[in-house]
Design a protein around this motif. Sequence first.
Motif, short mmCIF file in Angstrom:
data_model
loop_
_atom_site.label_atom_id
_atom_site.label_comp_id
_atom_site.label_asym_id
_atom_site.label_seq_id
_atom_site.Cartn_x
_atom_site.Cartn_y
_atom_site.Cartn_z
N CYS A 191 0.83 -1.21 0.00
CA CYS A 191 0.00 0.00 0.00
C CYS A 191 0.87 1.25 0.00
N LEU A 192 1.93 1.24 0.80
CA LEU A 192 2.86 2.38 0.81
C LEU A 192 3.55 2.53 -0.53
N LEU A 193 3.95 1.41 -1.10
CA LEU A 193 4.61 1.44 -2.41
C LEU A 193 3.68 2.03 -3.47
N SER A 194 2.40 1.69 -3.39
CA SER A 194 1.43 2.23 -4.35
C SER A 194 1.28 3.74 -4.19
N ALA A 195 1.28 4.21 -2.93
CA ALA A 195 1.14 5.65 -2.69
C ALA A 195 2.41 6.41 -3.04
N MET A 196 3.58 5.77 -2.86
CA MET A 196 4.87 6.42 -3.11
C MET A 196 5.52 5.91 -4.39
N TRP A 197 4.74 5.54 -5.37
CA TRP A 197 5.26 4.93 -6.60
C TRP A 197 6.25 5.84 -7.31
N TRP A 198 6.11 7.15 -7.12
CA TRP A 198 6.96 8.11 -7.82
C TRP A 198 8.35 8.21 -7.18
N PHE A 199 8.50 7.67 -5.97
CA PHE A 199 9.79 7.71 -5.27
C PHE A 199 10.57 6.45 -5.62
N ILE A 200 11.49 6.58 -6.56
CA ILE A 200 12.18 5.43 -7.15
C ILE A 200 12.84 4.52 -6.10
N PRO A 201 13.52 5.05 -5.05
CA PRO A 201 14.15 4.16 -4.06
C PRO A 201 13.18 3.16 -3.42
N MET A 202 11.89 3.47 -3.37
CA MET A 202 10.93 2.53 -2.79
C MET A 202 10.92 1.22 -3.56
N HIS A 203 11.05 1.28 -4.88
CA HIS A 203 11.03 0.07 -5.69
C HIS A 203 12.30 -0.75 -5.48
N PHE A 204 13.43 -0.07 -5.28
CA PHE A 204 14.66 -0.79 -4.98
C PHE A 204 14.63 -1.39 -3.57
N PHE A 205 13.93 -0.72 -2.68
CA PHE A 205 13.89 -1.18 -1.30
C PHE A 205 13.00 -2.39 -1.10
N ARG A 206 12.15 -2.67 -2.04
CA ARG A 206 11.19 -3.78 -1.85
C ARG A 206 11.91 -5.09 -1.57
N ARG A 207 12.90 -5.42 -2.39
CA ARG A 207 13.64 -6.67 -2.17
C ARG A 207 14.38 -6.62 -0.84
N ASN A 208 14.96 -5.47 -0.53
CA ASN A 208 15.66 -5.31 0.74
C ASN A 208 14.71 -5.47 1.92
N PHE A 209 13.49 -4.98 1.76
CA PHE A 209 12.49 -5.10 2.83
C PHE A 209 12.18 -6.56 3.11
N GLU A 210 12.03 -7.35 2.06
CA GLU A 210 11.76 -8.78 2.25
C GLU A 210 12.96 -9.48 2.88
N ASP A 211 14.16 -9.03 2.54
CA ASP A 211 15.35 -9.60 3.16
C ASP A 211 15.36 -9.32 4.66
N LEU A 212 14.94 -8.11 5.06
CA LEU A 212 14.89 -7.77 6.48
C LEU A 212 13.89 -8.65 7.21
N LEU A 213 12.75 -8.93 6.59
CA LEU A 213 11.78 -9.81 7.22
C LEU A 213 12.34 -11.22 7.37
N GLU A 214 13.10 -11.66 6.38
CA GLU A 214 13.71 -12.99 6.46
C GLU A 214 14.73 -13.05 7.60
N MET A 215 15.55 -12.02 7.70
CA MET A 215 16.59 -12.02 8.74
C MET A 215 15.97 -11.89 10.14
N ARG A 216 14.88 -11.13 10.25
CA ARG A 216 14.21 -11.05 11.54
C ARG A 216 13.63 -12.41 11.92
N CYS A 217 13.09 -13.11 10.93
CA CYS A 217 12.55 -14.45 11.17
C CYS A 217 13.67 -15.40 11.59
N ASP A 218 14.80 -15.34 10.92
CA ASP A 218 15.94 -16.20 11.27
C ASP A 218 16.41 -15.93 12.69
N THR A 219 16.43 -14.65 13.07
CA THR A 219 16.89 -14.29 14.42
C THR A 219 15.99 -14.91 15.49
N LYS A 220 14.69 -14.81 15.30
CA LYS A 220 13.76 -15.34 16.30
C LYS A 220 13.82 -16.86 16.38
#
Length: 381
Positions: A191-220
């Motif tokens: 939803c944030l990506l849809s609202a901020m579609w014009w901010f190019i770094p958001m599209h690059f951050f998407r993969r990084n965001f999923e990586d952060l969720l994976e690493m948080r899951c691994d930590t727990k």
Amino acid sequence: MISVFSVFNALCVYCVVMVLIIVLQRRTPLVNKYGASILLLIFAAASLRLILPIEIPFAFVVAWPWAFLGSVSRFFSAHPGVVKMMIAVWALGAVVVLGREVRLYCNTRKQCRDYVLVEDERVQKIARRFGANLRVLVSPDVTVAFVLNGFRPTIYFPANEISDQEIEMMLAHEAQHVRNHDAWIKLAFVCLLSAMWWFIPMHFFRRNFEDLLEMRCDTKRMGSMSRVDRSAYMLTLTNAGKKAVEYRNALAAGKSMAVQSKSSLKRRIDFMQAYEKEPPRMSPVAVAAIVVVFLASYLVIIQPEISPSVDEFQNEPEIYYQENYDGPGVQDMPYDIFVLKGSDGRYELYVNYEFSRYLNEAEIASGKYQHLFIFEEKSQR
């Protein structure tokens, strides 16, 4: 109170923080030391700041002396049609991006419904260890385990001949995603990506965001395991990640454990290896600093300084009109000291036709300023 400038400030804060997160994530030692949760917390704070662009009454206003910003603001005030067109373009882009995500999710759901399901009592027996309500579907069409849906999370599991330990490690990872409500977190990000579609770094951050969720899951997960189990867990996820890299054309949406790039896989492996040496710890000082910065961001409002020229008052009086005046006659009052009420409702004090500072309503009503001219900017010229 929400104003144009409070929204502008919220957007600026969000964009700056997003770039900062992307830079910090690339600094692997920092993530290994403090964990992925610290960056996710920063992201959550920035997102909340964007969603709540309120302006508190006692905020300190900083006039940014960029002349071109003032010109831009005046242009938009004089041409409301341009503003409407920009809003329409933004809305269209948001609909297109959100529509693409919805289409991808619907295709994923359809693909999952076409999977051939098999009964695997061994997988179901191990799955029950992580909760009786954990729904696991086994299929030979699944390449790597993943979680789909938010209301009724379902783990799609590959029908491979693997050991009970590998099954347990893979299910433990996916069950942790369910506990973390990562499906809902990803939906919020979309939803944030849809609202901020014009901010190019958001599209690059998407993969990084999923990586952060994976690493948080691994930590727990690794935090509740013995050293031997952590080694098995790391080996299992590494093998599954390598397989996912080989099958990058597999299911594209809803994946939780699958890794789509070698860089992401390497980042996770490095993180898990660093965990073996020293588990990451979220510093209370860092958390407190994030909260303080978040709250402090509401205490300052930056807006462009819009200084009207002398000619606009002396030669083109139709641009502004007098709102109210309590004092000597107009002929006896100097024009070089006055108050301008801007289109945002703020009162601006001008001395020698130069912006001095902002005044609140109490100051306007006080004896010190009540004898000054108060002009109000017209919405149309």
